[in-house]
Design an enzyme around this catalytic site. Structure first.
Site, PDB file in Angstrom:
ATOM      1  NE  ARG A  44      -3.833  -7.116   0.451  1.00 47.98           N
ATOM      2  CZ  ARG A  44      -4.024  -6.599   1.666  1.00 47.98           C
ATOM      3  NH1 ARG A  44      -3.199  -6.902   2.661  1.00 47.98           N
ATOM      4  NH2 ARG A  44      -5.036  -5.792   1.892  1.00 47.98           N
ATOM      5  CG  HIS A  48      -3.099  -3.262  -2.615  1.00 51.32           C
ATOM      6  ND1 HIS A  48      -3.986  -3.209  -1.561  1.00 51.32           N
ATOM      7  CD2 HIS A  48      -3.505  -4.314  -3.379  1.00 51.32           C
ATOM      8  CE1 HIS A  48      -4.874  -4.193  -1.676  1.00 51.32           C
ATOM      9  NE2 HIS A  48      -4.594  -4.886  -2.760  1.00 51.32           N
ATOM     10  CG  HIS A 171      -5.762 -14.041  -5.139  1.00 50.09           C
ATOM     11  ND1 HIS A 171      -7.044 -13.580  -5.282  1.00 50.09           N
ATOM     12  CD2 HIS A 171      -5.052 -12.997  -4.645  1.00 50.09           C
ATOM     13  CE1 HIS A 171      -7.101 -12.309  -4.909  1.00 50.09           C
ATOM     14  NE2 HIS A 171      -5.908 -11.926  -4.521  1.00 50.09           N
ATOM     15  CD1 TRP A 187      -8.131 -17.434  -3.376  1.00 47.45           C
ATOM     16  CD2 TRP A 187      -6.451 -16.565  -2.169  1.00 47.45           C
ATOM     17  NE1 TRP A 187      -8.423 -16.114  -3.127  1.00 47.45           N
ATOM     18  CE2 TRP A 187      -7.410 -15.563  -2.393  1.00 47.45           C
ATOM     19  CE3 TRP A 187      -5.305 -16.245  -1.434  1.00 47.45           C
ATOM     20  CZ2 TRP A 187      -7.262 -14.255  -1.901  1.00 47.45           C
ATOM     21  CZ3 TRP A 187      -5.157 -14.955  -0.940  1.00 47.45           C
ATOM     22  CH2 TRP A 187      -6.133 -13.976  -1.172  1.00 47.45           C
TER      23      TRP A 187
END
Ligand code: CCH
Length: 289
Positions: A44, A48, A171, A187
Site C-alpha cells: 500500500r 500510494h 485487494h 477482502w
C-alpha cells in the site's frame, strides 16, 4: 558486502538484492502485526507513493518519496502508512546509499513476490525530493465512490479500464483498519498470499451492506467475515470492468501476467530513469517464497 558508504559507490544488482533480502527476512518478524506480515501495508505504501501521478503536469509519482513530509503524510488516504515507513527505517540505516523512493518501491516489489505473487521486474533511479514537491490532497481514490470516480482518478495516471481492474486485484492482500481508513476487515481468506480470489469472491459471493456505525461497506452474506468497499463493488457493477474481472477470476495466470505488467507501470510513473534502461529491469530472487 561492500556496504556502501563510500562516495563513488555505484550499487549493482547484488546490492539491491541484499536490500530485498533484508526486507524479506523481516516481513513476518512480528506475529502481532495484523495477519502476521508487513507485506500488505508495504504494498500500500508503494502504491500510494506512485498513485499521486498526474500525466498532464508530470507531477506526483514514486519519484521523490514526498510522503515523508507532513502535508502528504497527513492526507486522509495515507492514514496508517507510518507503520510501513517506520518498518523500513532500519533498512535505510543499514543501506544508506538507497534513496527512500527506490526503497519504498523495492519493498513493494519484495512484498508482492514474497506473498507468492508474480515476478515484478524493477529498476532503480528514483531521487528523493523536497517538501515543495508534495502533491495536493485528493489524488488517490475515494473508497466511498464508484466507477466514474475510479475512471477519473486512474485515467489521470494514464491507465485504461483493463489496467484499473488488474490493479484492483491487489485487494486480495491485507485488510482495512477502522483506526486508519474507518473501514474494517479483509477482502479474502488469505490476506498474505496474492491470488485472484478478490475477483472470485466479488463475483461468487452475495454482498450486502454491513450493519454498523462505520462508513458504508459490504460484507459477504455467507460468513460476514469478509468485506468490500463501495469502490470494489464498482468493479462488478460496471459492465466493462466486470468483463475483465470475469477473465481474471477464471485465469490466475492471466491475472498474474497483467498484474505484473500494470504494477511495473504504476511503480515507474513520473520517474526520470536513465536512458536505455527500459529493457534492463532486474528480477530479484525470492527469499522465503
Ligand atoms: Fe487499496 N485500500 N484501494 N489498493 N489497498 C486499502 C487497503 C489496501 C482503495 C482503498 C483502500 C488499490 C486501490 C484502491 C492495497 C492496495 C491497493 C484500504 C484500507 C482502503 C480504504 C486502508 C486501511 O484501513 O488500512 C481504493 C478506493 C482503491 C481504488 O482503486 C490499489 C491499486 C492497490 C495496489 C496495487 C493494499 C495492499 C491494502 C491493504 C493494506 C493493509 O494495511 O493491509
Amino acid at each position: 558486502s561492500g556496504s556502501a558508504t563510500t562516495k563513488n559507490f555505484t550499487p549493482k544488482f547484488d546490492d539491491y538484492q541484499a536490500v530485498y533480502n533484508e526486507i524479506a527476512s523481516r516481513l513476518e518478524e512480528n506475529d502481532e502485526y495484523d495477519d502476521g506480515s508487513y507485506g500488505p501495508v508495504l504494498v500500500r505504501l508503494a502504491w500510494h507513493a506512485s498513485g499521486t501521478f498526474d500525466k498532464e503536469t508530470g507531477t506526483g509519482g514514486s519519484n521523490g518519496a514526498t510522503m515523508r513530509f507532513a502535508p502528504e503524510s497527513a492526507h486522509g488516504a495515507n492514514a496508517g502508512l507510518k507503520a510501513a515507513r517506520d518498518f523500513l527505517e532500519p533498512v535505510k540505516a543499514k543501506f544508506p546509499w538507497i534513496t527512500y523512493s527506490d526503497l519504498w518501491i523495492l519493498a513493494g516489489v519484495c512484498s508482492l513476490q514474497e506473498m507468492l505473487g508474480p515476478q515484478i521486474p524493477y529498476r532503480p533511479g528514483r531521487k528523493d525530493g523536497e517538501v515543495a514537491a508534495c502533491t495536493p490532497d485528493g489524488r488517490l481514490p475515494d473508497a466511498s465512490q464508484a466507477q466514474d470516480h475510479l475512471r477519473k482518478i486512474f485515467y489521470r495516471m494514464g491507465f485504461n479500464d483493463q489496467e484499473i481492474v488488474a490493479l484492483s486485484g491487489a485487494h486480495a492482500l491485507g485488510r482495512c483498519h477502522a483506526n486508519r481508513s474507518g473501514y474494517e476487515g479483509p477482502w479474502t481468506f488469505s490476506p498474505t498470499v496474492l491470488t485472484n480470489d478478490y475477483y472470485k469472491l466479488l463475483l461468487d459471493e452475495k454482498w450486502q451492506w454491513k450493519k454498523w456505525e462505520g462508513p458504508k461497506q459490504y460484507e459477504d452474506k455467507t460468513t460476514k467475515s469478509l468485506m468490500m468497499l463501495p469502490a470494489d463493488l464498482a468493479i462488478i457493477q460496471d459492465k466493462k470492468f466486470k468483463a475483465y474481472a470475469e477473465k481474471y477470476a477464471a485465469d490466475n495466470d492471466l491475472f498474474f501476467k497483467d498484474f505484473s505488467a500494470v504494477i511495473v507501470k504504476l511503480f515507474e510513473l513520473g520517474v526520470p530513469f536513465a536512458e536505455g534502461t527500459e529493457n534492463k529491469r532486474w528480477v530479484f530472487k525470492t527469499f522465503n517464497a
